[in-house]
Scaffold this motif. Structure first.
Motif, PDB file in Angstrom:
ATOM      1  N   LYS A 113      47.592  41.040  55.755  1.00  0.00           N
ATOM      2  CA  LYS A 113      47.282  40.455  56.652  1.00  0.00           C
ATOM      3  C   LYS A 113      47.602  41.504  58.494  1.00  0.00           C
ATOM      4  CE  LYS A 113      47.270  37.053  53.545  1.00  0.00           C
ATOM      5  NZ  LYS A 113      48.203  35.818  53.857  1.00  0.00           N
ATOM      6  N   GLY A 114      48.352  42.072  57.880  1.00  0.00           N
ATOM      7  CA  GLY A 114      48.816  43.028  59.655  1.00  0.00           C
ATOM      8  C   GLY A 114      50.202  42.751  60.135  1.00  0.00           C
ATOM      9  N   LYS A 115      50.448  44.542  61.040  1.00  0.00           N
ATOM     10  CA  LYS A 115      51.457  43.756  61.532  1.00  0.00           C
ATOM     11  C   LYS A 115      51.366  43.083  63.536  1.00  0.00           C
ATOM     12  CE  LYS A 115      53.765  47.089  58.857  1.00  0.00           C
ATOM     13  NZ  LYS A 115      54.178  48.450  58.855  1.00  0.00           N
ATOM     14  N   VAL A 116      52.466  42.936  63.855  1.00  0.00           N
ATOM     15  CA  VAL A 116      52.022  42.246  65.053  1.00  0.00           C
ATOM     16  C   VAL A 116      50.923  43.602  66.012  1.00  0.00           C
ATOM     17  CG1 VAL A 116      52.659  41.589  67.351  1.00  0.00           C
ATOM     18  CG2 VAL A 116      54.136  40.577  65.268  1.00  0.00           C
ATOM     19  N   LYS A 117      51.555  44.904  65.582  1.00  0.00           N
ATOM     20  CA  LYS A 117      50.362  45.628  66.441  1.00  0.00           C
ATOM     21  C   LYS A 117      49.303  45.786  65.578  1.00  0.00           C
ATOM     22  CE  LYS A 117      52.509  49.537  63.680  1.00  0.00           C
ATOM     23  NZ  LYS A 117      50.742  49.852  63.241  1.00  0.00           N
ATOM     24  N   ASP A 118      49.431  45.381  65.364  1.00  0.00           N
ATOM     25  CA  ASP A 118      47.744  45.290  64.480  1.00  0.00           C
ATOM     26  C   ASP A 118      46.709  44.552  65.526  1.00  0.00           C
ATOM     27  OD1 ASP A 118      48.439  47.352  62.456  1.00  0.00           O
ATOM     28  OD2 ASP A 118      48.555  46.163  61.340  1.00  0.00           O
ATOM     29  N   LEU A 119      47.091  43.685  66.265  1.00  0.00           N
ATOM     30  CA  LEU A 119      46.362  41.970  66.578  1.00  0.00           C
ATOM     31  C   LEU A 119      45.557  42.566  67.442  1.00  0.00           C
ATOM     32  CD1 LEU A 119      46.111  39.241  66.755  1.00  0.00           C
ATOM     33  CD2 LEU A 119      47.152  39.403  68.939  1.00  0.00           C
ATOM     34  N   PRO A 120      45.097  43.746  68.130  1.00  0.00           N
ATOM     35  CA  PRO A 120      43.785  43.930  68.871  1.00  0.00           C
ATOM     36  C   PRO A 120      42.240  44.362  68.142  1.00  0.00           C
ATOM     37  CG  PRO A 120      45.632  45.241  69.894  1.00  0.00           C
ATOM     38  CD  PRO A 120      46.265  44.748  68.831  1.00  0.00           C
ATOM     39  N   ALA A 121      42.866  45.315  66.433  1.00  0.00           N
ATOM     40  CA  ALA A 121      42.053  45.423  65.171  1.00  0.00           C
ATOM     41  C   ALA A 121      41.892  44.512  64.662  1.00  0.00           C
ATOM     42  CB  ALA A 121      42.392  46.560  65.103  1.00  0.00           C
TER      43      ALA A 121
ATOM     44  N   ILE B 266      42.923  29.441  54.656  1.00  0.00           N
ATOM     45  CA  ILE B 266      44.224  28.844  54.166  1.00  0.00           C
ATOM     46  C   ILE B 266      45.295  29.160  55.193  1.00  0.00           C
ATOM     47  CG2 ILE B 266      43.564  27.386  52.231  1.00  0.00           C
ATOM     48  CD1 ILE B 266      46.023  29.986  51.470  1.00  0.00           C
ATOM     49  N   SER B 267      45.493  30.718  55.174  1.00  0.00           N
ATOM     50  CA  SER B 267      46.121  31.120  55.452  1.00  0.00           C
ATOM     51  C   SER B 267      46.447  30.910  57.467  1.00  0.00           C
ATOM     52  CB  SER B 267      46.051  33.275  55.822  1.00  0.00           C
ATOM     53  OG  SER B 267      46.092  33.532  54.685  1.00  0.00           O
ATOM     54  N   VAL B 268      45.902  30.249  57.223  1.00  0.00           N
ATOM     55  CA  VAL B 268      45.403  29.172  59.064  1.00  0.00           C
ATOM     56  C   VAL B 268      46.927  28.769  59.501  1.00  0.00           C
ATOM     57  CG1 VAL B 268      43.494  30.334  59.803  1.00  0.00           C
ATOM     58  CG2 VAL B 268      44.173  27.478  58.861  1.00  0.00           C
ATOM     59  N   TYR B 269      47.436  27.744  57.849  1.00  0.00           N
ATOM     60  CA  TYR B 269      48.310  27.245  57.959  1.00  0.00           C
ATOM     61  C   TYR B 269      49.755  27.595  58.228  1.00  0.00           C
ATOM     62  CZ  TYR B 269      44.316  24.016  56.114  1.00  0.00           C
ATOM     63  OH  TYR B 269      43.623  23.321  55.936  1.00  0.00           O
ATOM     64  N   GLY B 270      49.092  29.354  57.755  1.00  0.00           N
ATOM     65  CA  GLY B 270      50.481  29.535  57.758  1.00  0.00           C
ATOM     66  C   GLY B 270      51.579  29.311  56.684  1.00  0.00           C
TER      67      GLY B 270
ATOM     68  N   PRO C 279      49.531  29.712  62.229  1.00  0.00           N
ATOM     69  CA  PRO C 279      49.455  31.459  62.049  1.00  0.00           C
ATOM     70  C   PRO C 279      50.230  32.175  62.273  1.00  0.00           C
ATOM     71  CG  PRO C 279      47.905  30.609  63.181  1.00  0.00           C
ATOM     72  CD  PRO C 279      48.712  29.998  62.382  1.00  0.00           C
ATOM     73  N   PHE C 280      50.858  33.051  61.758  1.00  0.00           N
ATOM     74  CA  PHE C 280      51.665  34.304  62.129  1.00  0.00           C
ATOM     75  C   PHE C 280      51.116  35.428  61.667  1.00  0.00           C
ATOM     76  CE2 PHE C 280      54.180  32.091  58.963  1.00  0.00           C
ATOM     77  CZ  PHE C 280      54.529  33.204  57.741  1.00  0.00           C
TER      78      PHE C 280
ATOM     79  N   PRO D 243      48.135  38.979  62.305  1.00  0.00           N
ATOM     80  CA  PRO D 243      47.428  38.578  62.669  1.00  0.00           C
ATOM     81  C   PRO D 243      45.443  38.280  62.346  1.00  0.00           C
ATOM     82  CG  PRO D 243      48.753  40.659  63.120  1.00  0.00           C
ATOM     83  CD  PRO D 243      49.269  39.472  61.655  1.00  0.00           C
ATOM     84  N   TYR D 244      46.104  38.881  61.037  1.00  0.00           N
ATOM     85  CA  TYR D 244      44.832  38.295  60.216  1.00  0.00           C
ATOM     86  C   TYR D 244      44.533  36.445  60.216  1.00  0.00           C
ATOM     87  CZ  TYR D 244      42.462  36.295  55.863  1.00  0.00           C
ATOM     88  OH  TYR D 244      41.290  36.269  55.171  1.00  0.00           O
ATOM     89  N   ALA D 245      45.418  35.868  60.306  1.00  0.00           N
ATOM     90  CA  ALA D 245      45.461  34.360  59.831  1.00  0.00           C
ATOM     91  C   ALA D 245      44.920  34.039  61.857  1.00  0.00           C
ATOM     92  CB  ALA D 245      46.573  33.506  59.760  1.00  0.00           C
ATOM     93  N   VAL D 246      45.340  34.584  62.175  1.00  0.00           N
ATOM     94  CA  VAL D 246      45.493  34.176  63.954  1.00  0.00           C
ATOM     95  C   VAL D 246      44.325  34.376  64.219  1.00  0.00           C
ATOM     96  CG1 VAL D 246      46.339  34.863  66.141  1.00  0.00           C
ATOM     97  CG2 VAL D 246      47.636  34.758  64.512  1.00  0.00           C
TER      98      VAL D 246
END
Length: 259
Positions: free
Chosen positions: A33-41, A73-77, A93-94, A96-99
């Motif tokens: 799912k990643g961490k916040v810092k992983d959002l660009p990747a 389904i992760s888009v629902y959070g 979503p919270f 990076p994967y879901a966002v």
């Protein structure tokens, strides 16, 4: 071979490829799912590859008649106070994967809405792929149970995905957004019984709640998502897709290794 992150390669491909009737887009960073810092990747793989491909196809008048997009389904959070999520539920979503999966959904719906099928998969499994079952029943190779194991969850047998895609191709399902999950939900205790878990390590619910608040304080996506999953119901009904077709498979059709 085609690098979808390279717009020049994608443009050349779109100029020379045949026209597709149906394009099934399965590209994505999976199982993390990643961490916040992983959002660009995550944005580069889960969103930009999609934009690169379809903008190039559109420039060459080659947008397919049907676009099937593998979402989640992760888009629902996840929420302690909500146990069931339909296609009309609020999306929060919270990870990076879901966002980035939701960003991709919105891009497709905005630009190609009448020819898009968004399939939001519950955790997928098959006889040859049990990662999403093991994550919910094992730690370090040993079985565990949180509380009495009565909390409910949705899973998705890969055979149901095949059935849905075949039905879309055969014009049995109108364009739109669909949860794809087995026609019944499961409990964690059922998952353990299917695996014939003889000895199960008990984990008290309060310990997971404590971990949740630690994760919330640390803003840890991993801790927040996984503790909520284990101590609350997480059901993603598939009634909408089942109003058009029957989903044939459940966990009863899976062969577990009981060694």
């Amino acid at each position: 071979q085609l690098d979808l992150t390279d717009i020049h390669q994608v443009s050349r491909y779109a100029e020379n490829c045949d026209q597709f009737d149906t394009l099934i887009f399965l590209v994505g960073l999976a199982h993390a799912k990643g961490k916040v810092k992983d959002l660009p990747a995550f944005k580069k793989i889960n969103y930009q590859t999609l934009v690169n491909l379809f903008s190039a196809l559109e420039e060459n008048n080659k947008v397919p008649d049907k676009i099937i997009f593998a979402s989640t389904i992760s888009v629902y959070g996840e929420n302690f106070y909500q146990s069931s999520y339909t296609e009309y539920s609020e999306k929060k979503p919270f990870s990076p994967y879901a966002v980035t999966k939701l960003d991709a959904e919105e891009y497709l719906l905005k630009n190609f809405g009448n020819k898009v099928w968004i399939l939001r998969f519950a955790p997928v499994y098959s006889s040859n792929f049990l990662l999403n079952v093991d994550r919910r029943t094992k730690i370090g190779g040993r079985f565990y149970r949180v509380g009495k194991g009565f909390k409910k969850l949705s899973l998705c047998n890969i055979e149901n995905i095949k059935a849905v895609i075949e039905a879309i191709i055969k014009d049995k399902v109108p364009a739109g957004i669909y949860n794809i999950s087995d026609p019944k939900e499961y409990t964690y205790d059922e998952l353990l019984r299917w695996q014939k878990a003889n000895w199960v390590f008990p984990i008290p619910v309060f310990a997971l709640k404590l971990l949740y608040y630690v994760g919330k304080f640390m803003n840890s996506t991993f801790l927040k998502e996984n503790t909520i999953k284990l101590i609350s119901d997480n059901v993603f009904p598939s009634e909408k897709i089942c109003s058009h077709i029957d989903l044939p498979a459940t966990i009863n059709d899976v062969q577990f290794d009981h060694d």
